[in-house]
Scaffold this active site. Structure first.
Site, PDB file in Angstrom:
ATOM      1  N   ILE A  10       0.831  -1.223   0.000  1.00  0.00           N
ATOM      2  CA  ILE A  10       0.000   0.000   0.000  1.00  0.00           C
ATOM      3  C   ILE A  10       0.858   1.263   0.000  1.00  0.00           C
ATOM      4  O   ILE A  10       0.440   2.300  -0.501  1.00  0.00           O
ATOM      5  CB  ILE A  10      -1.000  -0.026   1.188  1.00  0.00           C
ATOM      6  N   ASP A  33       1.011  -0.586   9.414  1.00  0.00           N
ATOM      7  CA  ASP A  33       1.257   0.632  10.206  1.00  0.00           C
ATOM      8  C   ASP A  33       2.759   0.954  10.215  1.00  0.00           C
ATOM      9  O   ASP A  33       3.179   2.094   9.913  1.00  0.00           O
ATOM     10  CB  ASP A  33       0.748   0.364  11.633  1.00  0.00           C
TER      11      ASP A  33
HETATM   12  N1  AR6 Z   1       0.729  -3.050   2.256  1.00  0.00           N
HETATM   13  C1  AR6 Z   1      -0.507  -3.611   2.255  1.00  0.00           C
HETATM   14  N2  AR6 Z   1      -0.904  -4.502   3.179  1.00  0.00           N
HETATM   15  C2  AR6 Z   1      -0.022  -4.826   4.142  1.00  0.00           C
HETATM   16  C3  AR6 Z   1       1.281  -4.267   4.218  1.00  0.00           C
HETATM   17  C4  AR6 Z   1       1.647  -3.332   3.209  1.00  0.00           C
HETATM   18  N3  AR6 Z   1       2.841  -2.739   3.195  1.00  0.00           N
HETATM   19  N4  AR6 Z   1       1.926  -4.810   5.294  1.00  0.00           N
HETATM   20  C5  AR6 Z   1       1.059  -5.681   5.869  1.00  0.00           C
HETATM   21  N5  AR6 Z   1      -0.103  -5.702   5.170  1.00  0.00           N
HETATM   22  P1  AR6 Z   1      -1.766  -5.667  10.109  1.00  0.00           P
HETATM   23  P2  AR6 Z   1      -4.149  -5.383  11.818  1.00  0.00           P
HETATM   24  C6  AR6 Z   1      -1.325  -6.495   5.389  1.00  0.00           C
HETATM   25  O1  AR6 Z   1      -1.167  -6.648  11.050  1.00  0.00           O
HETATM   26  O2  AR6 Z   1      -4.442  -6.830  11.725  1.00  0.00           O
HETATM   27  C7  AR6 Z   1       0.000  -3.087  13.823  1.00  0.00           C
HETATM   28  O3  AR6 Z   1       1.077  -3.367  14.657  1.00  0.00           O
HETATM   29  C8  AR6 Z   1      -1.243  -7.737   6.229  1.00  0.00           C
HETATM   30  O4  AR6 Z   1      -0.707  -8.817   5.463  1.00  0.00           O
HETATM   31  O5  AR6 Z   1      -0.886  -4.623   9.529  1.00  0.00           O
HETATM   32  O6  AR6 Z   1      -5.284  -4.398  11.643  1.00  0.00           O
HETATM   33  C9  AR6 Z   1      -0.827  -1.901  14.311  1.00  0.00           C
HETATM   34  O7  AR6 Z   1      -0.028  -0.936  14.961  1.00  0.00           O
HETATM   35  C10 AR6 Z   1      -2.699  -7.936   6.593  1.00  0.00           C
HETATM   36  O8  AR6 Z   1      -3.381  -8.608   5.530  1.00  0.00           O
HETATM   37  O9  AR6 Z   1      -3.014  -4.866  10.795  1.00  0.00           O
HETATM   38  C11 AR6 Z   1      -1.784  -2.543  15.250  1.00  0.00           C
HETATM   39  O10 AR6 Z   1      -1.230  -2.705  16.533  1.00  0.00           O
HETATM   40  C12 AR6 Z   1      -3.252  -6.515   6.688  1.00  0.00           C
HETATM   41  O11 AR6 Z   1      -2.268  -5.673   6.066  1.00  0.00           O
HETATM   42  C13 AR6 Z   1      -2.039  -3.899  14.617  1.00  0.00           C
HETATM   43  O12 AR6 Z   1      -0.884  -4.187  13.841  1.00  0.00           O
HETATM   44  C14 AR6 Z   1      -3.463  -6.016   8.101  1.00  0.00           C
HETATM   45  O13 AR6 Z   1      -2.438  -6.517   8.947  1.00  0.00           O
HETATM   46  C15 AR6 Z   1      -3.221  -3.861  13.700  1.00  0.00           C
HETATM   47  O14 AR6 Z   1      -3.476  -5.153  13.227  1.00  0.00           O
END
Ligand code: AR6
Length: 171
Positions: A10, A33
């Site tokens: 993203i 994030d």
């Molecule tokens: N681009 C697009 N999608 C991504 C990317 C990227 N660069 N990196 C990961 N994903 P998550 P949550 C995907 O864990 O479950 C954080 O520590 C990933 O594969 O990022 O809402 C925050 O600070 C997954 O499908 O978010 C919170 O503490 C999706 O993004 C916590 O994680 C969401 O995974 C939030 O957890």
């Protein structure tokens, strides 16, 4: 509103607003994030800190959304939203749906035309991917907004496949 799917990172997207799957501290974390803050640079965190000192002293509640600059990303804004942690014993679907509704509301307020969404809660927060995709696509399809393109940017093949299945079932 046109809904599109992209398999990728993203932080590489050229859109008006990138939605961040944040936590209520707004002070960064892992997953998407961490990637957004790393690539967007310190101005995003500076604005998040200011939000914590002003509007959100207790943190951003689950299901809500707030915008900051996008720093060095190829976007104008980052819209931070806080997804619910998945819990088998409790239905938190409405909070997850609220993340998408609120993000679109904030995007409309900003005048954003194109918005990129990750799969909120489908990573560290443990939401089953098929269900996360249904809630994401269903909510965005059913939320009236001025935004012209909602682009789901899915990082892994399994999440992309779940969103593609849901989108074809919806159309
Ligand atoms: N681009 C697009 N999608 C991504 C990317 C990227 N660069 N990196 C990961 N994903 P998550 P949550 C995907 O864990 O479950 C954080 O520590 C990933 O594969 O990022 O809402 C925050 O600070 C997954 O499908 O978010 C919170 O503490 C999706 O993004 C916590 O994680 C969401 O995974 C939030 O957890």
């Amino acid at each position: 509103m046109k809904i599109t799917l992209v398999r990728g990172d993203i932080t590489e997207q050229r859109v008006d607003a990138i939605v961040n799957a944040a936590n209520s501290s707004l002070l960064g974390g892992g997953g998407v994030d961490g990637a957004i803050h790393r690539k967007g640079g310190p101005r995003i965190l500076e604005e998040c800190r200011r939000l914590r000192e002003t509007r959100y002293e207790e943190g951003l509640p689950t299901g809500r959304a707030v915008a900051t600059t996008a720093g060095r990303l190829r976007a104008t804004w980052v819209i931070h939203t806080v997804g619910p942690v998945y819990k088998k014993s409790e239905d938190r679907s409405d909070l997850l749906a609220s993340c998408y509704r609120e993000s679109l509301r904030v995007a409309d307020e900003l005048g954003a035309t194109t918005v990129a969404f990750p799969a909120v809660s489908a990573g560290v927060y443990g939401w089953p991917v098929g269900d996360a995709a249904r809630i994401a696509v269903g909510t965005v399809c059913n939320t009236p907004a001025k935004v012209s393109e909602a682009r789901f940017v899915l990082f892994t093949e399994d999440v992309y496949a779940a969103f593609a299945d849901t989108l074809s079932a919806n159309s």
